[in-house]
Design a protein around this motif. Structure first.
Motif, mmCIF file in Angstrom:
data_model
loop_
_atom_site.group_PDB
_atom_site.id
_atom_site.type_symbol
_atom_site.label_atom_id
_atom_site.label_comp_id
_atom_site.label_asym_id
_atom_site.label_seq_id
_atom_site.Cartn_x
_atom_site.Cartn_y
_atom_site.Cartn_z
ATOM 1 N N GLU A 244 0.784 -1.113 -0.099
ATOM 2 C CA GLU A 244 -0.083 -0.028 -0.044
ATOM 3 C C GLU A 244 0.744 1.277 -0.060
ATOM 4 O O GLU A 244 0.465 2.334 -0.815
ATOM 5 C CB GLU A 244 -0.936 -0.070 1.102
ATOM 6 C CG GLU A 244 -1.844 1.314 1.309
ATOM 7 C CD GLU A 244 -2.670 1.082 2.490
ATOM 8 O OE1 GLU A 244 -3.688 2.281 2.594
ATOM 9 O OE2 GLU A 244 -2.652 0.001 3.399
ATOM 10 N N PHE A 245 1.896 1.275 0.882
ATOM 11 C CA PHE A 245 2.791 2.468 0.824
ATOM 12 C C PHE A 245 4.228 2.433 0.069
ATOM 13 O O PHE A 245 4.785 3.437 -0.138
ATOM 14 C CB PHE A 245 2.889 2.713 2.249
ATOM 15 C CG PHE A 245 1.853 3.392 2.987
ATOM 16 C CD1 PHE A 245 1.064 4.423 2.760
ATOM 17 C CD2 PHE A 245 1.037 2.347 3.676
ATOM 18 C CE1 PHE A 245 -0.229 4.853 3.436
ATOM 19 C CE2 PHE A 245 -0.232 2.779 4.222
ATOM 20 C CZ PHE A 245 -0.740 3.983 4.061
ATOM 21 N N ASN A 246 4.673 1.276 0.062
ATOM 22 C CA ASN A 246 6.025 0.905 -0.252
ATOM 23 C C ASN A 246 6.249 0.289 -1.785
ATOM 24 O O ASN A 246 5.368 -0.778 -2.101
ATOM 25 C CB ASN A 246 6.936 0.107 0.571
ATOM 26 C CG ASN A 246 6.669 0.783 2.031
ATOM 27 O OD1 ASN A 246 7.100 1.909 2.475
ATOM 28 N ND2 ASN A 246 5.799 -0.102 2.944
ATOM 29 N N HIS A 247 7.049 0.801 -2.487
ATOM 30 C CA HIS A 247 7.372 0.211 -3.940
ATOM 31 C C HIS A 247 8.882 0.446 -4.162
ATOM 32 O O HIS A 247 9.616 1.430 -3.971
ATOM 33 C CB HIS A 247 6.499 1.246 -4.776
ATOM 34 C CG HIS A 247 6.740 0.655 -6.305
ATOM 35 N ND1 HIS A 247 8.042 1.115 -7.027
ATOM 36 C CD2 HIS A 247 5.981 -0.195 -7.005
ATOM 37 C CE1 HIS A 247 7.743 0.222 -8.477
ATOM 38 N NE2 HIS A 247 6.408 -0.455 -8.148
ATOM 39 N N LEU A 248 9.502 -0.700 -4.412
ATOM 40 C CA LEU A 248 11.047 -0.855 -4.637
ATOM 41 C C LEU A 248 11.102 -1.493 -5.782
ATOM 42 O O LEU A 248 10.975 -2.687 -6.073
ATOM 43 C CB LEU A 248 11.567 -1.630 -3.406
ATOM 44 C CG LEU A 248 12.924 -1.768 -3.760
ATOM 45 C CD1 LEU A 248 13.767 -0.543 -3.419
ATOM 46 C CD2 LEU A 248 13.570 -2.941 -2.447
ATOM 47 N N ARG A 249 11.998 -0.895 -6.856
ATOM 48 C CA ARG A 249 12.242 -1.556 -8.242
ATOM 49 C C ARG A 249 13.761 -1.658 -8.347
ATOM 50 O O ARG A 249 14.539 -0.676 -8.027
ATOM 51 C CB ARG A 249 11.703 -0.491 -9.213
ATOM 52 C CG ARG A 249 12.151 -1.005 -10.639
ATOM 53 C CD ARG A 249 11.380 -0.394 -11.853
ATOM 54 N NE ARG A 249 10.020 -0.588 -11.756
ATOM 55 C CZ ARG A 249 9.480 -1.606 -12.744
ATOM 56 N NH1 ARG A 249 10.388 -2.548 -13.213
ATOM 57 N NH2 ARG A 249 8.210 -1.949 -12.681
ATOM 58 N N PHE A 250 14.122 -2.938 -8.803
ATOM 59 C CA PHE A 250 15.450 -3.033 -9.163
ATOM 60 C C PHE A 250 15.923 -2.943 -10.630
ATOM 61 O O PHE A 250 14.915 -3.480 -11.097
ATOM 62 C CB PHE A 250 15.969 -4.392 -8.262
ATOM 63 C CG PHE A 250 17.196 -5.194 -9.072
ATOM 64 C CD1 PHE A 250 18.411 -4.691 -8.385
ATOM 65 C CD2 PHE A 250 17.279 -5.847 -10.006
ATOM 66 C CE1 PHE A 250 19.578 -5.108 -8.756
ATOM 67 C CE2 PHE A 250 18.459 -6.493 -10.426
ATOM 68 C CZ PHE A 250 19.680 -6.063 -9.822
ATOM 69 N N ASN A 251 16.876 -2.504 -11.129
ATOM 70 C CA ASN A 251 17.308 -2.518 -12.328
ATOM 71 C C ASN A 251 18.674 -3.000 -12.651
ATOM 72 O O ASN A 251 19.539 -2.550 -11.726
ATOM 73 C CB ASN A 251 17.244 -0.975 -13.012
ATOM 74 C CG ASN A 251 15.864 -0.417 -12.714
ATOM 75 O OD1 ASN A 251 14.867 -0.863 -13.511
ATOM 76 N ND2 ASN A 251 15.921 0.331 -11.648
ATOM 77 N N TYR A 252 18.989 -3.782 -13.653
ATOM 78 C CA TYR A 252 20.476 -4.126 -13.904
ATOM 79 C C TYR A 252 20.545 -4.021 -15.396
ATOM 80 O O TYR A 252 19.767 -4.412 -16.296
ATOM 81 C CB TYR A 252 20.535 -5.583 -13.710
ATOM 82 C CG TYR A 252 21.792 -6.276 -14.299
ATOM 83 C CD1 TYR A 252 23.021 -5.804 -13.819
ATOM 84 C CD2 TYR A 252 21.794 -7.034 -15.166
ATOM 85 C CE1 TYR A 252 24.175 -6.209 -14.274
ATOM 86 C CE2 TYR A 252 23.037 -7.667 -15.893
ATOM 87 C CZ TYR A 252 24.119 -7.276 -15.292
ATOM 88 O OH TYR A 252 25.247 -7.798 -15.593
ATOM 89 N N GLU A 253 21.738 -3.528 -15.725
ATOM 90 C CA GLU A 253 22.034 -3.265 -17.186
ATOM 91 C C GLU A 253 23.567 -3.806 -17.498
ATOM 92 O O GLU A 253 24.569 -3.626 -16.612
ATOM 93 C CB GLU A 253 21.987 -1.868 -17.552
ATOM 94 C CG GLU A 253 22.320 -1.612 -19.038
ATOM 95 C CD GLU A 253 22.296 -0.098 -19.373
ATOM 96 O OE1 GLU A 253 23.473 0.393 -19.523
ATOM 97 O OE2 GLU A 253 21.147 0.465 -19.609
ATOM 98 N N VAL A 254 23.734 -4.639 -18.683
ATOM 99 C CA VAL A 254 25.001 -5.157 -18.953
ATOM 100 C C VAL A 254 25.390 -4.276 -20.320
ATOM 101 O O VAL A 254 24.467 -4.273 -21.356
ATOM 102 C CB VAL A 254 25.221 -6.492 -19.137
ATOM 103 C CG1 VAL A 254 24.245 -7.065 -19.804
ATOM 104 C CG2 VAL A 254 26.510 -6.953 -19.359
ATOM 105 N N GLY A 255 26.550 -4.142 -20.799
ATOM 106 C CA GLY A 255 26.992 -3.404 -22.008
ATOM 107 C C GLY A 255 28.261 -3.810 -22.266
ATOM 108 O O GLY A 255 29.119 -4.127 -21.906
ATOM 109 N N ILE A 256 28.464 -3.735 -23.904
ATOM 110 C CA ILE A 256 29.675 -3.962 -24.358
ATOM 111 C C ILE A 256 29.819 -3.123 -25.652
ATOM 112 O O ILE A 256 29.048 -3.025 -26.464
ATOM 113 C CB ILE A 256 30.016 -5.295 -24.585
ATOM 114 C CG1 ILE A 256 31.524 -5.651 -24.966
ATOM 115 C CG2 ILE A 256 29.043 -6.008 -25.542
ATOM 116 C CD1 ILE A 256 31.762 -7.240 -25.063
ATOM 117 N N LEU A 257 31.053 -2.593 -26.059
ATOM 118 C CA LEU A 257 31.486 -2.048 -27.242
ATOM 119 C C LEU A 257 31.626 -3.420 -28.014
ATOM 120 O O LEU A 257 32.126 -4.251 -28.120
ATOM 121 C CB LEU A 257 32.809 -1.284 -27.133
ATOM 122 C CG LEU A 257 32.799 -0.072 -26.572
ATOM 123 C CD1 LEU A 257 34.073 0.469 -26.255
ATOM 124 C CD2 LEU A 257 32.000 0.906 -27.158
#
Length: 224
Positions: free
Chosen positions: A152-165
């Motif tokens: 109802e009150f709390n919202h937690l989002r996780f993000n992960y990104e991987v990249g390469i030339l």
């Protein structure tokens, strides 16, 4: 100093269109001769104009593409390097993107989202002659995002990104182990309380063998 401006608009049954401008002012560059005596100076700058289009492949998947013109004024036509005249560089490039809404996986992995992009696909940029051209920083990135907490009150989002030339030189010049070290990794968390107060934090990690950029970031925000 750096400037970035962007806008988008939608057309029913056709898709979404976008345009953006990025401008980088590199300040004053001082030129010298072989004896380190100043011969002049000039203002250096770079800019990019981007036009983009995206469409809804289905209700959960989206495709996008962009084309951009790149101008790199780090030198100019009256600057001589190694007895050779130089000139500002210019190129064109294409960006491709895919975005998917994957839904809820478990109670702890909700609203999962996946993204994939391939940026700066285009010819090398030249400042002196074609034999000394510089490849564009073609980058392949993939990201995953999920909600870890949602009540109802709390919202937690996780993000992960991987990249390469993804330059051809990367494959030719480095062993498999070295190629693995060239991947960059980004992690982020965003916590929202009562849809009003927002706290964000994250980090970027790159092998010390290939740049060594490692830093943390944080921010706060409010919804009115």
């Amino acid at each position: 100093w750096y400037l970035h401006a962007a806008t988008t608009f939608s057309m029913d049954d056709i898709g979404d269109f976008g345009a953006s401008l990025r401008y980088l002012n590199l300040g004053e560059v001082i030129t010298t001769d072989d004896n380190a005596e100043q011969t002049g100076s000039y203002e250096a700058s770079e800019f990019e104009i981007n036009l983009a289009y995206s469409l809804e492949f289905n209700e959960d998947q989206f495709l996008g593409a962009g084309v951009k013109f790149i101008y790199s004024g780090i030198t100019r036509s009256d600057v001589v390097v190694g007895a050779e005249k130089t000139a500002p560089g210019a190129s064109v490039a294409v960006d491709l993107g895919y975005y998917a809404l994957l839904g809820d996986w478990t109670d702890f992995l909700q609203d999962v989202r996946f993204g994939l992009s391939w940026n700066n696909i285009g010819p090398s940029i030249t400042y002196k002659d074609n034999a000394q051209s510089d490849p564009l920083p073609i980058v392949l990135r993939s990201g995953l995002s999920a909600v870890l907490l949602n009540d109802e009150f709390n919202h937690l989002r996780f993000n992960y990104e991987v990249g390469i030339l993804t330059l051809e030189q990367t494959i030719k010049k480095h062993a498999i182990g070295d190629i693995a070290n060239r991947f960059t990794h980004s992690l982020g968390l965003e916590f929202t309380y009562d849809n009003t107060f927002i706290v964000r934090g994250g980090g970027f990690f790159e092998s010390e063998q290939f740049g060594g950029r490692q830093f943390m970031m944080a921010g706060i925000g409010f919804n009115a």
